[in-house]
Design a protein around this motif. Structure first.
Motif, PDB file in Angstrom:
ATOM      1  N   LEU A  14       0.814  -1.219   0.000  1.00  0.00           N
ATOM      2  CA  LEU A  14       0.000   0.000   0.000  1.00  0.00           C
ATOM      3  C   LEU A  14       0.845   1.264   0.000  1.00  0.00           C
ATOM      4  O   LEU A  14       0.377   2.315  -0.432  1.00  0.00           O
ATOM      5  CB  LEU A  14      -0.944  -0.008   1.205  1.00  0.00           C
ATOM      6  CG  LEU A  14      -2.051  -1.081   1.183  1.00  0.00           C
ATOM      7  CD1 LEU A  14      -2.931  -0.974   2.412  1.00  0.00           C
ATOM      8  CD2 LEU A  14      -2.890  -0.946  -0.087  1.00  0.00           C
ATOM      9  N   THR A  57      -0.185   4.265  -2.382  1.00  0.00           N
ATOM     10  CA  THR A  57      -0.463   5.613  -1.871  1.00  0.00           C
ATOM     11  C   THR A  57       0.528   6.637  -2.422  1.00  0.00           C
ATOM     12  O   THR A  57       0.193   7.806  -2.588  1.00  0.00           O
ATOM     13  CB  THR A  57      -0.438   5.633  -0.331  1.00  0.00           C
ATOM     14  OG1 THR A  57       0.812   5.092   0.136  1.00  0.00           O
ATOM     15  CG2 THR A  57      -1.578   4.798   0.238  1.00  0.00           C
ATOM     16  N   LEU A 114       1.039  -5.702   3.334  1.00  0.00           N
ATOM     17  CA  LEU A 114       0.152  -4.566   3.095  1.00  0.00           C
ATOM     18  C   LEU A 114       0.825  -3.235   3.400  1.00  0.00           C
ATOM     19  O   LEU A 114       0.769  -2.293   2.606  1.00  0.00           O
ATOM     20  CB  LEU A 114      -1.125  -4.702   3.926  1.00  0.00           C
ATOM     21  CG  LEU A 114      -2.226  -5.610   3.385  1.00  0.00           C
ATOM     22  CD1 LEU A 114      -3.341  -5.732   4.410  1.00  0.00           C
ATOM     23  CD2 LEU A 114      -2.767  -5.064   2.070  1.00  0.00           C
ATOM     24  N   TRP A 115       1.469  -3.147   4.573  1.00  0.00           N
ATOM     25  CA  TRP A 115       1.954  -1.854   5.051  1.00  0.00           C
ATOM     26  C   TRP A 115       3.465  -1.671   4.950  1.00  0.00           C
ATOM     27  O   TRP A 115       3.969  -0.565   5.156  1.00  0.00           O
ATOM     28  CB  TRP A 115       1.521  -1.641   6.503  1.00  0.00           C
ATOM     29  CG  TRP A 115       0.038  -1.554   6.662  1.00  0.00           C
ATOM     30  CD1 TRP A 115      -0.782  -2.444   7.296  1.00  0.00           C
ATOM     31  CD2 TRP A 115      -0.816  -0.527   6.152  1.00  0.00           C
ATOM     32  NE1 TRP A 115      -2.089  -2.041   7.214  1.00  0.00           N
ATOM     33  CE2 TRP A 115      -2.148  -0.862   6.518  1.00  0.00           C
ATOM     34  CE3 TRP A 115      -0.604   0.649   5.414  1.00  0.00           C
ATOM     35  CZ2 TRP A 115      -3.235  -0.074   6.179  1.00  0.00           C
ATOM     36  CZ3 TRP A 115      -1.688   1.427   5.073  1.00  0.00           C
ATOM     37  CH2 TRP A 115      -2.988   1.072   5.461  1.00  0.00           C
TER      38      TRP A 115
END
Length: 360
Positions: free
Chosen positions: A2, A6, A89-90
């Motif tokens: 992500l 982003t 994800l992060w």
């Protein structure tokens, strides 16, 4: 994953830049892993029960443990799923430290899975033999250690630093591989030995992982590392996301593992978590601090070693039963009392470990 998405979306809305901040991604990592554990946990427990994947209990252990026979085990798979999914994800997937930490965790999880599989499905009470277990652990740990040594970009990444001393640094050279190997394998097995009571191993793991978030953050920050007189290692801060995932996944698992446990983590979880803590401590160069913060794990391991050595040399046992948490149970301590007191000790030791950041 992500973080890259982003970064692209910033071109349309500058507000997405907030997701580039490591602190926010660490917090989101904790929450994401926690929610994954809480959401997936009940379904996993039901499936483990339906497939009769139950805990094997030693007949020579405390009698209170006999009622635990059949409790779903191999719940450590839930922890691993939450850690891996959240980190992907992060985390910044271009960071080499993230991939080393994930690879070590997954590989040790596979070793634990084989051990649990042999015990549960093939009814082999001993599971994977000690020789085979240590062989595969050694292969994984040595591979990871060599990778970290070979691809080290600065001398700081392979130097040994000492807590409480500001200017004491030792260049390890190739000895770094041996040290890293011992820390990873030793921590993995120490957590596994501690995992004998409901929630006993997971809470110290969560506490240590939380402290390692701080060590990773300051080690990967030029200003903080200079101020605290610790080596600066570029990119290490990204391990905050990984450690945050351990914290969240661990707390989520504790929801189901708290006394009386609905599920046990099994070797698949204990070996993986111990290896995860070990490899992070190696990367952030805090092996000695890990020994301090993981004092409960050290105590459990030493109690087993002393028990075996004493019995072989003298024919006598030092403790009523090892690991030492069983000794206190056989002395009459209720299981919750043993668990909570060991948790309290872990809190104290983690605080001492954190104090080494400033007391130099």
């Amino acid at each position: 994953m992500l973080i890259h998405l982003t970064a692209f979306l910033q071109g349309f809305n500058p507000g997405f830049h907030v997701f580039q901040y490591l602190t926010l991604r660490t917090i989101l990592s904790v929450l994401t892993a926690l929610f994954i554990s809480l959401i997936v946990g009940p379904t996993m427990i039901r499936r483990l029960s339906a497939n009769q994947i139950g805990q094997f209990v030693r007949e020579d252990g405390p009698q209170s443990h006999l009622m635990k026979a059949g409790t779903p085990t191999m719940g450590g798979a839930l922890i691993i799923v939450a850690i891996v999914a959240t980190t992907l994800l992060w985390g910044n997937l271009s960071n080499r430290f993230i991939w080393v930490a994930l690879a070590v965790t997954l590989c040790f999880g596979v070793i634990g899975w084989v051990d649990d599989y042999l015990k549960i499905f093939l009814k082999n009470a001993k599971g994977l033999s000690a020789a085979k277990k240590y062989f595969w652990q050694s292969i994984v740990a040595l591979t990871a250690s060599y990778f970290l040594f070979h691809f080290a970009r600065t001398p700081h990444e392979t130097q040994l630093i000492f807590p409480f001393f500001k200017n004491v640094v030792v260049d390890l050279g190739w000895s770094y591989i041996a040290l890293a190997y011992l820390v990873i394998v030793g921590t993995s097995n120490a957590v596994n030995l501690t995992d004998g009571l409901d929630g006993l191993a997971i809470m110290p793991t969560v506490l240590i992982a939380g402290a390692l978030i701080i060590f990773a953050y300051v080690t990967g920050n030029v200003k903080f590392s200079e101020y605290l007189a610790i080596p600066y290692i570029a990119g290490v801060g990204e391990l905050c996301v990984f450690c945050g995932a351990i914290v969240g996944a661990g707390l989520g698992f504790l929801w189901f593992n708290a006394y009386p446990a609905q599920v046990f983590m099994g070797d698949i979880g204990a070996l993986a978590l111990g290896a995860a803590l070990g490899v992070v401590a190696v990367i952030v160069r805090q092996e000695f601090v890990l020994m301090i913060m993981g004092g409960v794990f050290v105590l459990e391991t030493v109690s087993v070693i002393l028990q075996v050595v004493s019995f072989k040399l003298t024919g006598r046992r030092i403790f009523r039963m090892a690991p030492i948490h069983h000794h206190f149970e056989l002395k009459g301590w209720p299981e919750p009392r043993v668990i909570v007191r060991f948790w309290i000790i872990s809190v104290i030791l983690v605080l001492i470990g954190l104090a080494t950041l400033k007391i130099r």
